[in-house]
Scaffold this motif. Structure first.
Motif, short mmCIF file in Angstrom:
data_model
loop_
_atom_site.label_atom_id
_atom_site.label_comp_id
_atom_site.label_asym_id
_atom_site.label_seq_id
_atom_site.Cartn_x
_atom_site.Cartn_y
_atom_site.Cartn_z
N TYR A 175 0.90 -1.44 0.17
CA TYR A 175 0.06 0.22 -0.12
C TYR A 175 0.89 1.26 0.03
O TYR A 175 0.23 2.37 -0.59
N GLN A 178 -5.34 -0.62 -1.27
CA GLN A 178 -6.11 -0.25 0.01
C GLN A 178 -7.44 0.16 -0.35
O GLN A 178 -7.66 0.78 -1.63
N LYS A 179 -8.69 -0.29 0.00
CA LYS A 179 -9.94 -0.21 -0.60
C LYS A 179 -10.31 1.33 -0.68
O LYS A 179 -10.77 1.77 -2.00
N GLU A 180 -9.82 2.39 0.07
CA GLU A 180 -9.92 3.77 -0.44
C GLU A 180 -9.16 4.22 -1.67
O GLU A 180 -9.80 4.91 -2.29
N PRO A 218 -3.73 -5.61 7.84
CA PRO A 218 -3.94 -4.15 7.90
C PRO A 218 -4.81 -3.65 8.75
O PRO A 218 -5.69 -4.29 9.08
N VAL A 271 -6.63 -1.25 7.60
CA VAL A 271 -7.64 -0.89 6.85
C VAL A 271 -8.23 -2.15 5.76
O VAL A 271 -7.68 -3.17 5.77
N SER A 287 -9.40 -3.91 2.07
CA SER A 287 -8.62 -3.75 0.80
C SER A 287 -9.74 -3.81 -0.42
O SER A 287 -10.84 -4.38 -0.14
#
Length: 266
Positions: free
Chosen positions: A113, A138-140, A182, A184, A186
């Motif tokens: 990431y 990372q999903k964001e 993590p 966050v 993904s």
């Protein structure tokens, strides 16, 4: 033998086999490629699902020496196709020409990431060579890349990548699918090279306009582009950057770049 994830390399090893197989299955051969380059394979959790796809010749690039040693022992079929080095330092044009007679190849990976945006910008620099990009972010970031105009996630990465790639968000992967987990979620996306060979504007100025617009995204473009010294009026200037698609940014770039559009004294 097991590789210990290294924090300084941003390693989070995917251990969910179903997710790994789904990522590998997103490879579509778009553009007619027959070569795939996996970035950061670690212990080969994704690699194991790519290798059976015999329509592709699979290469991996890994900066972690411990992972390289692991791959050599556990994936003997990769002999001669493990690149011990840094993807960000590769000349993708020269590498592609050295391994395949086809004009393009694909990249895939569970991307670290901390360098995922750098990986995408490098691929963008070699967009006529990289016809498909598949992988985990990372999903964001993944949502931002795939977001259409008008959404809060839409931003600089969205515009620059969507100018040359058709992008789709595929699925979300929870933290517990990784070792270590993590903090966050993904997201997995696929980018397919579109038919645009070049933008109908100065591409350097295009990037400048896009970045200036989103740097003050809450302002109208009339105000956000003031640092560029614009001296013209147009309905696009009454909008915010997130409301413009690629074609509108191209039009705006040409307006900004016209001889009468800027105040030379600024």
């Amino acid at each position: 033998m097991k590789v210990k994830p290294k924090k300084h390399l941003g390693q989070h090893f995917l251990r969910d086999l179903d997710a790994s197989e789904r990522i590998a299955d997103l490879l579509s051969g778009h553009g007619g490629y027959d070569t795939v380059l996996e970035i950061g394979p670690g212990m080969g959790v994704l690699t194991q699902f790519i290798l059976p796809k015999t329509q592709y010749q699979t290469y991996v690039v890994e900066i972690d020496r411990e992972s390289v040693a692991y791959l050599k022992v556990n994936f003997p079929t990769l002999e001669g196709r493990i690149i011990d080095g840094d993807f960000l330092r590769m000349n993708l044009q020269e590498w592609g020409e050295s391994v395949t007679a086809k004009p393009t190849f694909a990249i895939i990976g569970n991307y670290p990431y901390n360098i995922s945006s750098q990986i995408l910008f490098k691929a963008l620099d070699y967009r006529d060579t990289v016809s498909e990009i598949v992988g985990m972010f990372q999903k964001e970031v993944a949502m931002r890349i795939a977001s259409p105009p008008g959404k809060k996630d839409y931003g600089i990465l969205s515009v620059l990548l969507q100018a040359f790639y058709d992008i789709e968000y595929s699925f979300t992967v929870p933290p517990e699918a990784f070792e270590p987990p993590p903090k966050v979620q993904s997201g997995v996306i696929r980018l397919k090279r579109n038919a645009v060979t070049h933008l109908d504007c100065d591409e350097k100025k295009f990037k400048q306009v896009v970045k200036a617009g989103f740097n003050q995204r809450r302002k109208t473009l009339r105000n956000a582009l003031k640092p560029l010294g614009i001296q013209f009026d147009h309905p696009l200037l009454d909008k915010r950057a997130e409301q413009l698609g690629v074609a509108e940014f191209v039009l705006l770039t040409n307006l900004v770049n016209s001889p009468q559009s800027t105040d030379d004294s600024q």
